[in-house]
Design a protein around this motif. Structure first.
Motif, mmCIF file in Angstrom:
data_model
loop_
_atom_site.group_PDB
_atom_site.id
_atom_site.type_symbol
_atom_site.label_atom_id
_atom_site.label_comp_id
_atom_site.label_asym_id
_atom_site.label_seq_id
_atom_site.Cartn_x
_atom_site.Cartn_y
_atom_site.Cartn_z
ATOM 1 N N GLU A 10 -0.849 6.703 -8.193
ATOM 2 C CA GLU A 10 -1.199 6.212 -9.556
ATOM 3 C C GLU A 10 -1.136 4.476 -9.634
ATOM 4 O O GLU A 10 -2.037 4.003 -10.072
ATOM 5 C CB GLU A 10 -0.523 6.744 -10.875
ATOM 6 N N LEU A 11 -0.191 4.079 -9.086
ATOM 7 C CA LEU A 11 0.083 2.661 -9.259
ATOM 8 C C LEU A 11 -1.124 1.944 -8.387
ATOM 9 O O LEU A 11 -1.926 1.154 -8.577
ATOM 10 C CB LEU A 11 1.531 2.029 -8.676
ATOM 11 N N GLN A 12 -1.437 2.635 -6.960
ATOM 12 C CA GLN A 12 -2.359 2.022 -6.293
ATOM 13 C C GLN A 12 -3.791 2.082 -6.869
ATOM 14 O O GLN A 12 -4.318 1.411 -6.728
ATOM 15 C CB GLN A 12 -2.212 2.726 -5.036
ATOM 16 N N ILE A 13 -3.929 3.157 -7.499
ATOM 17 C CA ILE A 13 -5.154 3.451 -8.223
ATOM 18 C C ILE A 13 -5.457 2.351 -9.165
ATOM 19 O O ILE A 13 -6.430 1.726 -9.550
ATOM 20 C CB ILE A 13 -5.354 4.852 -8.798
ATOM 21 N N ARG A 14 -4.385 2.084 -10.049
ATOM 22 C CA ARG A 14 -4.480 1.125 -11.146
ATOM 23 C C ARG A 14 -4.670 -0.318 -10.565
ATOM 24 O O ARG A 14 -5.387 -1.189 -11.199
ATOM 25 C CB ARG A 14 -3.376 1.290 -11.871
ATOM 26 N N LEU A 15 -3.947 -0.622 -9.592
ATOM 27 C CA LEU A 15 -4.140 -1.911 -8.779
ATOM 28 C C LEU A 15 -5.632 -2.193 -8.390
ATOM 29 O O LEU A 15 -6.219 -3.185 -8.609
ATOM 30 C CB LEU A 15 -3.180 -2.235 -7.676
ATOM 31 N N ARG A 16 -6.096 -0.989 -7.747
ATOM 32 C CA ARG A 16 -7.758 -1.255 -6.938
ATOM 33 C C ARG A 16 -8.480 -1.375 -8.353
ATOM 34 O O ARG A 16 -9.400 -2.095 -8.152
ATOM 35 C CB ARG A 16 -7.905 0.105 -6.516
ATOM 36 N N GLU A 17 -8.373 -0.447 -9.394
ATOM 37 C CA GLU A 17 -8.987 -0.684 -10.615
ATOM 38 C C GLU A 17 -9.091 -2.159 -11.177
ATOM 39 O O GLU A 17 -10.105 -2.474 -11.768
ATOM 40 C CB GLU A 17 -8.774 0.463 -11.537
ATOM 41 N N ALA A 18 -7.992 -2.713 -11.057
ATOM 42 C CA ALA A 18 -7.847 -4.139 -11.527
ATOM 43 C C ALA A 18 -8.202 -5.059 -10.742
ATOM 44 O O ALA A 18 -8.060 -6.316 -11.064
ATOM 45 C CB ALA A 18 -6.534 -4.512 -12.070
ATOM 46 N N GLY A 19 -8.716 -4.805 -9.548
ATOM 47 C CA GLY A 19 -9.206 -5.774 -8.494
ATOM 48 C C GLY A 19 -7.938 -6.240 -7.593
ATOM 49 O O GLY A 19 -8.555 -7.397 -6.993
#
Length: 131
Positions: free
Chosen positions: A65-74
């Motif tokens: 979940e953290l990795q997904i959030r990071l990618r979504e934030a660029g």
């Protein structure tokens, strides 16, 4: 002279965090340890070359979940997933991600250092890519 690479360790296990800091600092890295995804997200983003060592299974927010959030934030920080025990779907999701490596705990220091080197090399390639 460039600053030492920063390794962001995100793991809910205090003993793992302490051990990672000790090992990585002894190899010349700067290390910041976080007890979970929320803690990492509250920290200031560093400008130094960096790699994240990320536990797959944590309470509140998983590593996936953290990795997904990071990618979504660029945020394209290279990620190395670590896991002591994961469910099959968690392992598969981590392996399907754009992570540099998936390390099963316990792992050898040389395996970790090789993965970090690959992550730093990937970040250098992305940073030097013409826009």
């Amino acid at each position: 002279m460039s600053p030492p690479a920063l390794i962001e360790v995100v793991d809910d296990d205090e003993d793992v965090r302490r051990m990672m800091v000790m090992v990585l600092e002894s190899h010349g890295f700067k290390v910041r340890a976080h007890d979970g995804g929320a803690s990492y997200l509250k920290s200031p983003k560093a400008s130094a070359p960096r790699v994240m060592l990320l536990d797959v299974r944590m309470p509140q927010m998983s590593g996936i979940e953290l990795q997904i959030r990071l990618r979504e934030a660029g945020d394209d920080i290279p990620v190395i997933f670590m896991s002591g025990e994961s469910l099959p779907h968690e392992t598969q999701a981590a392996q399907r991600s754009d992570a540099i490596a998936f390390l099963s705990k316990p792992f050898h220091t040389m395996e970790l250092l090789k993965a970090i080197e690959a992550g730093l090399e990937k970040q250098t390639q992305v940073s030097n890519k013409p826009t």
